[in-house]
Design a protein around this motif. Structure first.
Motif, PDB file in Angstrom:
ATOM      1  N   ARG A  17       0.811  -1.256   0.202  1.00 26.62           N
ATOM      2  CA  ARG A  17       0.151  -0.209  -0.172  1.00 26.62           C
ATOM      3  C   ARG A  17       0.564   1.460   0.292  1.00 26.62           C
ATOM      4  O   ARG A  17       0.297   2.316   0.134  1.00 26.62           O
ATOM      5  CB  ARG A  17      -0.898  -0.056   1.172  1.00 26.62           C
ATOM      6  N   LEU A  18       2.087   1.169   0.285  1.00 25.70           N
ATOM      7  CA  LEU A  18       2.982   2.124  -0.104  1.00 25.70           C
ATOM      8  C   LEU A  18       3.029   3.211  -1.571  1.00 25.70           C
ATOM      9  O   LEU A  18       2.898   2.564  -2.102  1.00 25.70           O
ATOM     10  CB  LEU A  18       4.638   1.716  -0.098  1.00 25.70           C
ATOM     11  N   TYR A  20       3.091   5.583  -4.595  1.00 27.57           N
ATOM     12  CA  TYR A  20       4.660   5.769  -5.991  1.00 27.57           C
ATOM     13  C   TYR A  20       5.569   6.902  -4.622  1.00 27.57           C
ATOM     14  O   TYR A  20       6.565   6.820  -5.017  1.00 27.57           O
ATOM     15  CB  TYR A  20       3.688   5.979  -6.951  1.00 27.57           C
ATOM     16  N   ALA A  21       4.508   8.151  -4.272  1.00 31.05           N
ATOM     17  CA  ALA A  21       6.069   9.185  -3.508  1.00 31.05           C
ATOM     18  C   ALA A  21       6.674   8.539  -2.392  1.00 31.05           C
ATOM     19  O   ALA A  21       7.838   9.302  -2.199  1.00 31.05           O
ATOM     20  CB  ALA A  21       4.665  10.394  -3.235  1.00 31.05           C
ATOM     21  N   GLU A  22       6.067   7.982  -1.318  1.00 28.03           N
ATOM     22  CA  GLU A  22       6.815   6.825  -0.779  1.00 28.03           C
ATOM     23  C   GLU A  22       8.354   6.158  -0.872  1.00 28.03           C
ATOM     24  O   GLU A  22       9.241   5.871  -1.053  1.00 28.03           O
ATOM     25  CB  GLU A  22       5.738   6.338   0.317  1.00 28.03           C
ATOM     26  N   LEU A  23       7.692   5.199  -1.693  1.00 31.48           N
ATOM     27  CA  LEU A  23       8.666   4.416  -2.610  1.00 31.48           C
ATOM     28  C   LEU A  23       9.936   5.335  -3.616  1.00 31.48           C
ATOM     29  O   LEU A  23      10.741   5.209  -3.097  1.00 31.48           O
ATOM     30  CB  LEU A  23       7.653   3.557  -3.625  1.00 31.48           C
ATOM     31  N   ALA A  24       9.395   6.753  -3.952  1.00 33.57           N
ATOM     32  CA  ALA A  24      10.373   7.712  -4.921  1.00 33.57           C
ATOM     33  C   ALA A  24      11.294   7.585  -3.700  1.00 33.57           C
ATOM     34  O   ALA A  24      12.453   7.705  -3.549  1.00 33.57           O
ATOM     35  CB  ALA A  24       9.845   8.660  -4.964  1.00 33.57           C
ATOM     36  N   ARG A  25      10.634   8.638  -1.907  1.00 38.17           N
ATOM     37  CA  ARG A  25      11.521   9.010  -0.999  1.00 38.17           C
ATOM     38  C   ARG A  25      12.892   7.732  -1.365  1.00 38.17           C
ATOM     39  O   ARG A  25      13.384   8.076  -0.911  1.00 38.17           O
ATOM     40  CB  ARG A  25      10.762   9.397  -0.374  1.00 38.17           C
ATOM     41  N   GLN A  26      12.052   6.698  -0.645  1.00 32.16           N
ATOM     42  CA  GLN A  26      12.727   5.723  -0.642  1.00 32.16           C
ATOM     43  C   GLN A  26      14.179   4.977  -1.267  1.00 32.16           C
ATOM     44  O   GLN A  26      14.746   4.381  -1.146  1.00 32.16           O
ATOM     45  CB  GLN A  26      12.253   4.806   0.448  1.00 32.16           C
ATOM     46  N   VAL A  27      13.989   5.189  -2.473  1.00 32.02           N
ATOM     47  CA  VAL A  27      15.051   4.832  -3.090  1.00 32.02           C
ATOM     48  C   VAL A  27      15.459   5.815  -4.006  1.00 32.02           C
ATOM     49  O   VAL A  27      16.693   5.617  -4.677  1.00 32.02           O
ATOM     50  CB  VAL A  27      14.078   3.773  -4.180  1.00 32.02           C
TER      51      VAL A  27
END
Length: 158
Positions: A17-18, A20-27
């Motif tokens: 449920r992450l 795209y903004a959170e995924l982007a921040r983490q990678v």
């Protein structure tokens, strides 16, 4: 797949449920770049789907069993598999090496339903016998292993 793709898969396996903004921040990429990468991972079949992980007991499936299925020597695997696919109680089906051809993970509401399923399995054309183990409790299941790139650049469990 590169290291960023592996990290995205790892993050989504832990929490699908992450955003795209959170995924982007983490990678360390932009959200549109992550969206494109996730889309490619889905299209290629690496990411096969997203689902809700419900507590089986809470939804009335309190009995879990593992059933080993021995195929008849003249049984056709494709026909047996077609019959197994029609049984919604079977959550997972593994093709095995050894005496048992398939290992089934099944969930049902009651022992009586499990008995009924075992009878159906044993009456299935191409099935010689079954062996059943009933789980008394589940300590954990479905725990994803983290994916990290190996020294040679290939992905693999650590």
């Amino acid at each position: 797949m590169d290291g960023i793709d592996l990290r995205l898969v790892d993050l989504l396996r832990a929490n699908a449920r992450l955003s795209y903004a959170e995924l982007a921040r983490q990678v360390g990429l932009s959200a549109p770049a992550v969206h494109d990468r996730v889309g490619k991972l889905e299209t290629s079949g690496i990411l096969r789907g997203y689902h809700a992980d419900a507590d089986p007991e809470a939804i009335g499936l309190g009995v879990t069993a593992l059933i080993g299925l021995v195929q008849d020597s003249d049984g056709d695997s494709d026909e047996v598999l077609a019959e197994l696919r029609e049984m919604p109680e079977i959550e997972s089906c593994y093709f095995m090496a050894g005496v048992e051809s398939f290992l089934l993970k099944v969930r049902v509401a009651t022992i009586a339903e499990l008995e009924h399923l075992i009878v159906r399995l044993n009456r299935t054309r191409g099935v010689a016998s079954t062996r059943t183990a009933i789980a008394l409790s589940t300590k954990w299941e479905g725990r994803p292993q983290p994916l990290l790139p190996s020294d040679d650049g290939d992905a693999g469990p650590v």
